[in-house]
Write a protein that holds these residues in place. Structure first.
Motif, short mmCIF file in Angstrom:
data_model
loop_
_atom_site.label_atom_id
_atom_site.label_comp_id
_atom_site.label_asym_id
_atom_site.label_seq_id
_atom_site.Cartn_x
_atom_site.Cartn_y
_atom_site.Cartn_z
N VAL A 190 -9.40 10.72 10.18
CA VAL A 190 -9.56 10.94 11.62
C VAL A 190 -8.22 11.26 12.26
O VAL A 190 -8.17 11.67 13.42
CB VAL A 190 -10.19 9.73 12.33
N ASP A 191 -7.14 11.05 11.51
CA ASP A 191 -5.80 11.27 12.05
C ASP A 191 -5.14 12.50 11.43
O ASP A 191 -3.93 12.67 11.52
CB ASP A 191 -4.92 10.04 11.78
N GLY A 192 -5.94 13.37 10.83
CA GLY A 192 -5.41 14.57 10.21
C GLY A 192 -6.36 15.74 10.41
O GLY A 192 -7.05 15.85 11.42
N LEU A 193 -6.43 16.61 9.40
CA LEU A 193 -7.28 17.80 9.50
C LEU A 193 -8.75 17.45 9.63
O LEU A 193 -9.52 18.21 10.23
CB LEU A 193 -7.07 18.67 8.26
N SER A 245 0.84 -1.20 0.00
CA SER A 245 0.00 0.00 0.00
C SER A 245 0.87 1.25 0.00
O SER A 245 1.93 1.27 0.64
CB SER A 245 -0.91 0.01 1.24
N ALA A 246 0.40 2.29 -0.69
CA ALA A 246 1.11 3.56 -0.71
C ALA A 246 0.62 4.50 0.39
O ALA A 246 1.10 5.63 0.50
CB ALA A 246 0.93 4.24 -2.07
N SER A 247 -0.33 4.03 1.21
CA SER A 247 -0.95 4.89 2.22
C SER A 247 0.01 5.30 3.33
O SER A 247 0.48 4.45 4.09
CB SER A 247 -2.15 4.17 2.84
N PRO A 248 0.29 6.59 3.48
CA PRO A 248 1.12 7.05 4.60
C PRO A 248 0.48 6.74 5.96
O PRO A 248 1.18 6.48 6.93
CB PRO A 248 1.23 8.56 4.38
N ALA A 249 -0.86 6.79 6.00
CA ALA A 249 -1.56 6.53 7.27
C ALA A 249 -1.39 5.08 7.70
O ALA A 249 -1.20 4.80 8.90
CB ALA A 249 -3.04 6.87 7.12
N ARG A 250 -1.47 4.15 6.77
CA ARG A 250 -1.27 2.73 7.12
C ARG A 250 0.16 2.50 7.60
O ARG A 250 0.40 1.77 8.57
CB ARG A 250 -1.60 1.83 5.94
N LEU A 251 1.10 3.09 6.90
CA LEU A 251 2.50 2.94 7.30
C LEU A 251 2.73 3.53 8.68
O LEU A 251 3.39 2.91 9.53
CB LEU A 251 3.40 3.63 6.27
N ALA A 252 2.18 4.71 8.94
CA ALA A 252 2.34 5.35 10.24
C ALA A 252 1.69 4.53 11.35
O ALA A 252 2.23 4.44 12.47
CB ALA A 252 1.75 6.76 10.21
N THR A 253 0.54 3.91 11.06
CA THR A 253 -0.15 3.08 12.05
C THR A 253 0.71 1.89 12.45
O THR A 253 0.84 1.57 13.64
CB THR A 253 -1.49 2.59 11.49
N LEU A 254 1.31 1.24 11.47
CA LEU A 254 2.17 0.09 11.76
C LEU A 254 3.41 0.52 12.53
O LEU A 254 3.80 -0.14 13.50
CB LEU A 254 2.56 -0.61 10.46
#
Length: 216
Positions: free
Chosen positions: A170-173, A8-17
């Motif tokens: 939910v984790d940003g603006l 996945s290219a999702s920054p949010a998924r990477l940050a969650t892990l």
């Protein structure tokens, strides 16, 4: 330590892990999402939202798992998310016009964010590999604030909602515009840690083995 590959290219998924102690390898799939869904609908008919995201998660994980040069990874996980409101599913808005219209239709209401997860075990049998490929969907109810037109336009102008499922975070603006969540909040970000732990357990991978810091 067991190495996880995030398809996945999702920054949010990477940050969650990473926040959970996992440092995954990242490789983005080349899957044509529309083509995958069109082929499935042609074969099976209309798809339930929970099935659609699971199908895309599987396609992404298996696409990456079939590639070359994966010696550095033990397990692959692919994910996909969509928002369901009134039986319709919504992915990424892509354009400001779509994002504004979507927010005007969902403000003051609730929707269900579906996130599909698919795991592929790449380990050799000699190293405990199961050859397993399996997945599941996490579905979470999201309640949206009754935001004004001015707030919607200001939010969309930031560009944040254009490239995220449902057009919100939910984790940003967008966090100030979500009044409540029923279910796993990690799933709304894009990856359910509890569900991923369960899937990994089914292929004999301990969650704690993914931690970059050794456990006692």
């Amino acid at each position: 330590m067991t190495t996880l590959l995030l398809a996945s290219a999702s920054p949010a998924r990477l940050a969650t892990l990473r926040a959970a102690g996992v440092a995954p390898v990242v490789r983005v799939s080349g899957v044509d999402e529309d083509a995958v869904l069109d082929a499935a609908r042609a074969r099976f008919g209309a798809l339930e939202p929970a099935d659609a995201v699971l199908l895309l998660a599987q396609a992404k994980a298996e696409d990456v798992a079939s590639g070359n040069g994966l010696d550095e990874a033990d397990v692959v996980v692919g994910c996909d998310s969509m928002l369901e409101i009134d039986g319709e599913i919504h992915g990424k808005p892509r354009t400001a016009e779509v994002a504004i219209a979507r927010w005007r239709s969902m403000r003051g209401r609730s929707g269900v964010l579906h996130t599909g997860h698919w795991v592929v075990d790449l380990r050799d049998p000699e190293e405990g590999g199961t050859g397993g490929t399996l997945g599941a969907t996490s579905s979470t109810v999201v309640h949206f604030a009754d935001v004004t037109d001015e707030e919607i336009e200001a939010y969309v102008a930031t560009g944040e909602p254009l490239a995220v499922a449902g057009g919100f975070t939910v984790d940003g603006l967008g966090g100030a515009f979500v009044t409540g969540i029923e279910g796993d909040h990690h799933s709304v970000v894009g990856l359910s840690l509890p569900l991923l732990r369960e899937l990994l357990d089914r292929v004999d991978v301990r969650w704690t083995d993914l931690w970059t810091t050794p456990t006692p």
